[in-house]
Design a protein around this motif. Structure first.
Motif, PDB file in Angstrom:
ATOM      1  N   ALA A 120      36.550 -14.405  44.149  1.00  0.00           N
ATOM      2  CA  ALA A 120      36.048 -15.766  44.348  1.00  0.00           C
ATOM      3  C   ALA A 120      34.539 -15.795  44.135  1.00  0.00           C
ATOM      4  O   ALA A 120      34.015 -16.684  43.462  1.00  0.00           O
ATOM      5  N   LYS A 121      33.846 -14.776  44.666  1.00  0.00           N
ATOM      6  CA  LYS A 121      32.391 -14.714  44.519  1.00  0.00           C
ATOM      7  C   LYS A 121      32.003 -14.564  43.050  1.00  0.00           C
ATOM      8  O   LYS A 121      31.087 -15.211  42.557  1.00  0.00           O
ATOM      9  N   LEU A 122      32.754 -13.694  42.389  1.00  0.00           N
ATOM     10  CA  LEU A 122      32.485 -13.423  40.972  1.00  0.00           C
ATOM     11  C   LEU A 122      32.674 -14.677  40.118  1.00  0.00           C
ATOM     12  O   LEU A 122      31.842 -15.025  39.284  1.00  0.00           O
ATOM     13  N   LYS A 123      33.806 -15.366  40.371  1.00  0.00           N
ATOM     14  CA  LYS A 123      34.133 -16.549  39.566  1.00  0.00           C
ATOM     15  C   LYS A 123      33.198 -17.704  39.908  1.00  0.00           C
ATOM     16  O   LYS A 123      32.889 -18.530  39.054  1.00  0.00           O
ATOM     17  N   ALA A 124      32.778 -17.764  41.175  1.00  0.00           N
ATOM     18  CA  ALA A 124      31.880 -18.853  41.576  1.00  0.00           C
ATOM     19  C   ALA A 124      30.539 -18.722  40.859  1.00  0.00           C
ATOM     20  O   ALA A 124      29.891 -19.717  40.544  1.00  0.00           O
ATOM     21  N   ALA A 125      30.157 -17.463  40.611  1.00  0.00           N
ATOM     22  CA  ALA A 125      28.882 -17.224  39.935  1.00  0.00           C
ATOM     23  C   ALA A 125      28.939 -17.692  38.479  1.00  0.00           C
ATOM     24  O   ALA A 125      27.937 -18.017  37.875  1.00  0.00           O
ATOM     25  N   ASN A 126      30.158 -17.719  37.946  1.00  0.00           N
ATOM     26  CA  ASN A 126      30.385 -18.196  36.586  1.00  0.00           C
ATOM     27  C   ASN A 126      30.395 -19.726  36.627  1.00  0.00           C
ATOM     28  O   ASN A 126      31.293 -20.327  37.182  1.00  0.00           O
ATOM     29  N   ARG A 151      37.895 -21.519  43.410  1.00  0.00           N
ATOM     30  CA  ARG A 151      38.530 -22.365  44.438  1.00  0.00           C
ATOM     31  C   ARG A 151      39.863 -21.762  44.845  1.00  0.00           C
ATOM     32  O   ARG A 151      40.198 -21.657  46.013  1.00  0.00           O
ATOM     33  N   LYS A 152      40.635 -21.327  43.858  1.00  0.00           N
ATOM     34  CA  LYS A 152      41.964 -20.753  44.123  1.00  0.00           C
ATOM     35  C   LYS A 152      41.827 -19.474  44.960  1.00  0.00           C
ATOM     36  O   LYS A 152      42.545 -19.263  45.936  1.00  0.00           O
ATOM     37  N   TYR A 153      40.884 -18.608  44.562  1.00  0.00           N
ATOM     38  CA  TYR A 153      40.743 -17.341  45.291  1.00  0.00           C
ATOM     39  C   TYR A 153      40.208 -17.544  46.706  1.00  0.00           C
ATOM     40  O   TYR A 153      40.626 -16.850  47.635  1.00  0.00           O
TER      41      TYR A 153
END
Ligand code: ZN
Ligand code: ZN
Ligand code: ZN
Ligand code: ZN
Length: 634
Positions: A522-528, A538-540
C-alpha cells in the motif's frame, strides 16, 4: 498427557499383564500434590476412571486468559541451538572465535592439530557442554550443573558408543540436576505457581515421576541401548546426586515421551512440565494453547471464550492435517491413538473428510468417503507395524458424499500417491533453491489437482502448495501474487470450519504476513502518483487492516497483551493508521483538485452557454471544495 487413552482401555478391558496392572493402579490419580494450582489459577484439577487426570475452568473465562504457568522440571537446549542460547535462562548468548586442539567425531582431541571454532562468550570450561549468557547465569546454574558436568563432558562419546540420541542423555542429566537442586533448595513438596516473571520455582523432580514412561511402547533394543548408555553416564554422576539405573531409565523414558518442544527466543528447547502434561489433555479441537518463554516456562492460555466447568485441552499436533495424519503423528510421538471428539465423529460429518479429500470423478461435487471401522486396540502392535493401517483398505470401497458413485479405496490411494509424488517434486526443487522451477511446478500442481477438481480445495496438499507459493513469490519479488496466495491460504484455513480453532496461532501468522505485505505494498503504490497506483493502494490498505487486527487479537490471546509478539503487530497497526491517514489526506486533495478541474470546466461551459448572463458563472467558486487553498498547487 500420554495417559489420555490408555486408562480408558485398561479400565474397560481389564489388565492381564503385569505392566498393565501397574498402569491400571494409576487410573484414579491422586490430585493432592497439585491442588495448589487451584488457588492461583482459574482451574480445578480432576481425575476419573474414564478420563484420567484433567483440568476444567473454575469460572467463565474469556479468550486469552492465563490458565497455567509452569517452570520446567528439566529443560535442555536442543543440539541445533546448543551455543545460541543460555543453558540456564535461554536468552541469546554472545559468541567469540577461538583456536583449540582439533576434536574428532568421537569427541577425542587430535594431538598436533588445531581448529578455529565459534564458542559462547561464557561457558563451562570443564565440560564445554553448557553455554551461558552471563557469569550470573553460570553461577545460578552451578548447583544443577556441577553434578552433571563430568557426565556431560563424556556424553557425546557415550551417545556415539551406544548409538543413543545425545539429547536423551542430556535430558536425563537435566532431571538429575533438578533432583539434586530440589533437595538442597526445597525440602518438602509442592508445586510453586506464579503469574509472572522471576519468582517461578521449577516443578519438583518427584512430580515428574508421576508421568507415564510409556516404556512398553518403546522398542526393546532401544531401551537396552539406553540402559547401557545410562549405566556409563551414571558412573560419572557424583554419588550424592546419583539415582538407580531403573529409575534413570524410567526418567529418561518419561522425558522422551512427555516433553514439550518450545521455541524460546527463536531457538529450540525441550522441556518437561509435569503438571501441564498430566492435566492438560490433547484434543484435535482444543480450547487452549501453550507457548514457551524465557526461563523454560510454559504459559497456557485459553484460545476461545469458555463457560465454567469446561475441560481445558491443548493440541499436541498440527491441527490443519488429515485425521489419519494427526493420529499417526500422535501415535509416533505421544504413543496413543487419538479418540478425541473430532477424531471419533463419523468422517462424513467431519471437516476431516476434506483435509485429505479426493473429489468424486462422476459428479465433481462431493469427496469420496471411506469410514474407518476398525478400532485400534493394541497400540503396541500398531507402533511396530503401521502397515496394519494400510491393510484395512484392501477390497473396500469409498462412496461419494454427493452422488451414488463408488470407487475402490486402493484406487483412491493411487490418486493420492500421485498427488504426493508431484507435491514432493515441487518441494525438492524449492529445497534445492531452484525457486523459479519450484514456482512453475507448484502452479502446474494447482492446475492439475485443483482446476481439474482432483483434490478437494481444502486438501492439505493444495493448501500447503499455496503456502509454499507465498514464500516462492516473495523470494521472486512478486509481492502482489504472494498476497493473493496468502489470501487463499487464510480463506481455506478459516473456511474449513472446525479444522482450526479461533485465534489458532498458525492462522494468526498468515494474517500477520498478509497484513505486513499489504501494508508494504500500500505504501509503495501510494507513492506512485497515478490513478491506478492510488486504486491499488486503496485496495491494499483495505486488506491490511482486518488482517492486522486479526493477528493482533490472536497474538494477544496466545502470547499475552504485553508480549513482544503482540507489540510487533501493534506497531504495524499504528503504522497502518499513520500511513492510511496520510494517504486519505493526499487522495482527498487529488479528488478535490479533480473536482476543481471539473467545476472549472463546467463553469467555462456555463459561461460560454450563457454569455449574456455573467453572474451565475461565478457560482461554482462558492463550493467548499474550491475554498481549499492547497488544491491550487495540484
Ligand atoms: Zn542466562
Ligand atoms: Zn560443566
Ligand atoms: Zn483427535
Ligand atoms: Zn459424486
Amino acid at each position: 498427557m500420554a495417559a489420555t487413552t490408555e486408562p480408558t482401555v485398561d479400565a474397560h478391558e481389564g489388565a492381564t499383564q503385569a505392566s498393565k496392572k501397574k498402569k491400571a493402579k494409576k487410573v484414579v490419580a491422586d490430585n493432592s500434590r497439585y491442588l495448589g494450582a487451584e488457588t492461583v489459577m482459574p482451574i480445578l484439577v480432576k481425575s476419573s476412571h474414564a478420563k484420567g487426570r484433567y483440568v476444567v475452568s473454575s469460572k467463565d473465562l474469556s479468550a486469552g486468559t492465563l490458565v497455567t504457568v509452569e517452570k520446567a522440571s528439566g529443560a535442555i537446549v536442543r543440539n541445533q541451538s546448543f551455543v545460541n542460547i543460555c543453558h540456564h535462562c535461554f536468552k541469546p548468548v554472545a559468541s567469540k572465535t577461538q583456536t583449540r586442539t582439533k576434536v574428532d567425531e568421537q569427541g577425542n582431541e587430535v594431538a598436533g592439530q588445531t581448529e578455529r571454532v565459534t564458542v559462547p562468550a561464557h561457558s563451562c570450561d570443564k565440560c564445554k557442554m553448557a553455554a551461558y549468557c552471563s557469569e550470573g547465569c553460570q553461577k545460578a546454574h552451578a548447583l544443577e550443573h556441577d553434578v552433571q558436568c563430568d557426565a556431560l563432558a563424556k556424553s557425546n562419546a557415550i551417545a556415539a558408543e551406544h548409538r543413543v540420541p545425545l539429547e536423551h542423555l542430556r535430558s536425563l542429566l537435566a532431571l538429575i540436576g533438578r533432583r539434586f537442586a530440589d533437595d538442597k533448595n526445597m525440602p518438602g513438596e509442592g508445586v510453586h505457581y506464579k503469574y509472572s516473571g522471576q519468582d517461578a520455582r521449577p516443578t519438583p523432580y518427584s512430580h515428574a515421576l508421576d508421568l507415564n514412561p510409556n516404556r512398553h511402547y518403546l522398542d526393546r533394543n532401544a531401551i537396552k541401548s539406553m540402559q547401557q548408555a545410562l549405566k556409563d553416564l551414571l558412573a560419572l554422576v557424583p554419588e550424592a546426586a546419583r539415582i538407580s539405573l531403573p529409575e534413570a531409565v524410567e526418567a529418561a523414558c518419561i522425558f522422551n515421551t512427555n516433553h514439550h518442544s518450545l521455541v524460546v527466543n527463536g531457538q529450540q528447547v525441550l522441556g518437561l512440565f509435569p503438571f501441564s502434561s498430566l492435566y492438560f489433555q490433547h484434543s484435535c479441537n482444543p480450547n487452549c494453547m501453550y507457548v514457551g518463554e524465557t526461563d523454560a516456562t510454559l504459559f497456557i492460555r485459553t484460545m476461545t471464550d469458555l463457560a465454567a466447568n469446561t475441560e481445558l485441552t491443548i493440541p499436541y499436533v498440527e491441527l490443519y492435517q488429515p485425521r489419519e495424519q494427526r493420529r499417526r503423528d500422535l501415535l509416533m510421538t505421544r504413543h496413543f491413538w487419538c479418540k478425541c471428539r473430532r477424531c471419533s465423529t463419523l468422517l462424513s460429518n467431519s471437516v476431516d473428510r476434506l483435509m485429505d479429500g479426493i473429489q468424486c470423478t462422476e459428479c465433481k461435487r462431493g469427496v469420496m468417503i471411506f469410514e474407518e471401522t476398525k478400532e485400534v486396540q493394541d497400540i503396541n502392535e500398531l507402533i511396530t507395524d503401521m502397515s496394519a493401517l494400510d491393510q484395512e483398505i484392501q477390497g473396500k470401497f469409498a462412496e461419494c458424499e454427493a452422488c451414488p458413485a463408488k470407487i475402490e479405496v486402493t484406487k483412491l490411494v493411487d490418486v493420492l500417491k500421485a498427488a504426493i509424488t508431484d507435491y514432493s517434486e515441487a518441494h525438492i526443487a524449492l529445497q534445492r533453491g531452484e525457486v523459479t522451477r519450484a514456482r512453475q511446478l507448484m502452479e502446474q500442481y494447482l492446475r492439475n489437482y485443483e482446476d481439474k477438481q482432483v483434490l478437494n480445495p481444502y486438501n492439505t496438499y493444495l493448501v500447503n502448495t499455496y503456502i509454499s507459493l507465498i514464500q516462492v513469490c516473495s523470494q521472486l519479488g512478486e509481492v502482489d501474487r504472494a498476497i493473493r496466495y496468502n489470501a487463499i491460504v487464510i480463506e481455506r484455513m478459516e473456511g474449513a470450519q472446525g479444522a482450526t480453532p479461533e485465534n489458532y496461532p498458525r492462522v494468526a501468522e498468515y494474517h500477520m504476513s498478509m497484513g505486513d505485505m499489504c501494508l508494504k505494498q500500500a505504501k509503495l503504490k501510494a507513492a506512485n502518483q497515478t490513478p491506478a497506483g492510488r486504486s491499488m493502494a486503496r485496495k491494499y490498505f483495505k486488506d491490511a487492516k482486518p488482517a492486522l487486527e486479526k493477528a493482533f487479537k490472536a497474538r494477544t490471546a496466545i502470547y499475552g497483551k504485553d508480549s513482544p509478539r503482540a507489540y510487533e503487530v501493534k506497531r504495524l497497526l499504528d503504522e497502518y493508521k499513520k500511513e492510511h491517514d496520510e494517504f486519505v489526506k493526499t487522495t482527498e486533495k487529488k479528488k478535490i483538485s479533480k473536482k476543481q478541474v471539473a467545476a472549472a470546466a463546467a463553469a467555462a461551459t456555463a459561461a460560454t452557454a450563457a454569455a449574456n448572463t455573467p453572474p451565475p458563472a461565478a457560482m461554482p467558486a462558492q463550493t467548499p471544495a474550491q475554498q481549499q487553498p492547497a488544491t491550487s498547487a495540484a
